[in-house]
Design an enzyme around this catalytic site. Structure first.
Site, mmCIF file in Angstrom:
data_model
loop_
_atom_site.group_PDB
_atom_site.id
_atom_site.type_symbol
_atom_site.label_atom_id
_atom_site.label_comp_id
_atom_site.label_asym_id
_atom_site.label_seq_id
_atom_site.Cartn_x
_atom_site.Cartn_y
_atom_site.Cartn_z
ATOM 1 N N CYS A 47 30.089 27.472 42.585
ATOM 2 C CA CYS A 47 29.491 27.919 41.408
ATOM 3 C C CYS A 47 27.929 28.399 41.671
ATOM 4 C CB CYS A 47 29.593 27.169 40.280
ATOM 5 S SG CYS A 47 28.616 25.682 40.234
ATOM 6 N N ASP A 68 35.392 20.932 43.631
ATOM 7 C CA ASP A 68 34.657 21.591 42.459
ATOM 8 C C ASP A 68 33.252 21.138 42.416
ATOM 9 O OD1 ASP A 68 34.256 23.420 40.444
ATOM 10 O OD2 ASP A 68 35.383 22.417 39.047
ATOM 11 N N ASP A 112 33.887 11.262 40.651
ATOM 12 C CA ASP A 112 32.607 11.752 40.530
ATOM 13 C C ASP A 112 31.511 10.914 40.231
ATOM 14 O OD1 ASP A 112 32.042 14.583 38.572
ATOM 15 O OD2 ASP A 112 30.730 13.140 38.288
ATOM 16 N N SER A 113 30.472 11.227 40.427
ATOM 17 C CA SER A 113 29.317 10.264 40.327
ATOM 18 C C SER A 113 28.777 9.904 38.871
ATOM 19 C CB SER A 113 28.044 11.009 41.101
ATOM 20 O OG SER A 113 27.624 12.155 40.465
#
Length: 426
Positions: free
Chosen positions: A370, A330, A282-283
């Protein structure tokens, strides 16, 4: 909103909201006959810019026929949100109480309340309260207003939530992006107290000054914590929790890469379910710190985290010859408007292509979107194109959506936003 708040003058108090009539352009009434709740400014012959935010309006077609009743926000391009499609129903506090009660009852149709768990209680358009999201984390509520037009009823809505659910705390948010488009002030995280509305003694709601924002809850066999004050949206993301559990079933004994893992999501559940090893990417260092803390809290040691941009991480791993048995994607929303759909599909295509390169024949790809503007058919076609470009067969094993507390309104297809495809890549 208190009487001393200077912004309060921008909104019409609920007691002074007589309905007025606004006309649509010719031929623009058909979506609203089908009960779609969003009326954009370009559909209106009378734009209502002279009306107060929160004013109740009756929508009529170009020939003068009554169509629906809603609330106007002259500061938003989504000019009117519709809530009533029968002319004898009023928009008032009674309506909001009835809709809130119905939304909560809807969650109890197939399950009892687990007071240690988390769930979405109100999902905006899907629960016929466009502009309101309510999540419950154990004994606390995270509330997000996404419609400026609802702010005149803010206190009435929060007061009713408190009366029917009796939460320890209620935290209210308005994110910056929503505030910009709705013409209202952002709210990073306000601990609401019924005392502010002069309703009940402070002791009955807890002491907001002692509340740090951290709430502990249980999900998928894990002990988790959410920061209602500092976390994203209402504090976390609940829509994927069933998908976390289902995807973990494909991960036992396998090496897993969880891309855009946020606070652990898929990776923590997979590690708990017996994955050989999990790498989360993740960032956000804040998100990764929370994920690492959750892993330690649950005694999970077969997981590690890397801070890196998702595209850069996948590209580097491919160049290094890394391979994983399962890759989970995701990512955050790539398309916030129709104009961004094409660029979003290109981003999904690139991301999924890089992921496929890391999978051996027979590997599992869990890929999610999403972006409500990207349809399920668009997302499937993107995956078809990835297989064609990479020369790989992609077999769809499961075509999933959000957990059942995120229902879909048939009249608002945009509420069918989450896609989670579990595939085998040959």
């Amino acid at each position: 909103m208190s009487d001393t708040d200077p912004a309060a003058t921008d909104f019409l108090p609920p007691a002074a909201t007589p309905s007025t009539t606004l006309r649509l352009r010719p031929g623009r009434h058909f979506p609203f006959l089908a009960r779609h709740p969003w009326v954009h400014a370009h559909a209106m012959a009378e734009d209502g810019r002279d009306l107060a935010c929160g004013q109740v309006v009756d929508l009529i077609d170009h020939d003068g026929n009554w169509v629906a009743r809603g609330i106007i926000n002259p500061n938003s391009r989504l000019r009117v949100r519709l809530y009533v499609f029968t002319s004898d129903v009023s928009i008032d506090e009674t309506l909001w109480r009835e809709r809130i009660d119905a939304a909560i009852a809807r969650r109890r149709l197939n399950s009892t309340m687990d007071r240690q768990a988390a769930e979405r209680l109100i999902f905006s358009e899907s629960d016929l309260i466009s502009g309101l999201i309510v999540d419950r984390y154990a004994d606390c509520l995270g509330v997000q207003f996404t419609a400026g037009a609802l702010l005149p009823w803010r206190e009435a809505i929060l007061r009713h939530l408190h009366e029917v659910l009796e939460p320890r705390q209620i935290v209210v948010k308005v994110d910056e992006r929503t505030a910009k488009f709705e013409g209202m002030e952002p709210e990073e995280g306000t601990v609401w107290s019924a005392t502010a509305a002069g309703e009940i003694p402070q002791a009955d709601v807890g002491n907001p000054t002692e509340f740090t924002g951290t709430v502990h809850y249980q999900q998928n066999g894990l002990q988790l914590a959410v920061d209602l004050l500092g976390g994203q949206k209402t504090g976390g993301y609940l829509d994927q929790r069933n998908n976390h559990a289902v995807a973990a079933g494909y991960c036992h004994g396998r090496r897993v890469l969880d891309v855009c893992c946020y606070t652990g999501g898929f990776g923590l559940v997979a590690a708990k379910a017996g994955a050989a090893g999990v790498v989360g990417v993740d960032s956000s260092q804040i998100a990764l710190d929370a994920a690492a803390s959750a892993a330690a809290e649950n005694g999970i040691e077969n997981i590690e985290f890397i801070r890196k941009d998702c595209f850069d991480a996948l590209k580097q791993m491919g160049e290094q010859g890394d391979r994983f048995d399962v890759v989970v994607l995701d990512p955050p929303r790539f398309a916030g408007s129709r104009k961004q759909v094409d660029s979003a599909i290109r981003a999904y295509r690139r991301l999924n292509g890089l992921a496929v390169d890391l999978l051996p024949p027979g590997g599992i790809l869990v890929t999610c979107s999403c972006s409500g503007r990207v349809s399920r058919a668009d997302f499937m076609n993107m995956l078809l194109d990835v297989g064609r470009r990479r020369g790989r067969d992609i077999i769809l094993l499961e075509n999933r959506g959000p957990s059942s507390d995120h229902p879909v309104a048939a009249s608002c297809p945009e509420s069918d936003y989450l896609k989670c495809l579990i595939c085998q890549v040959m």
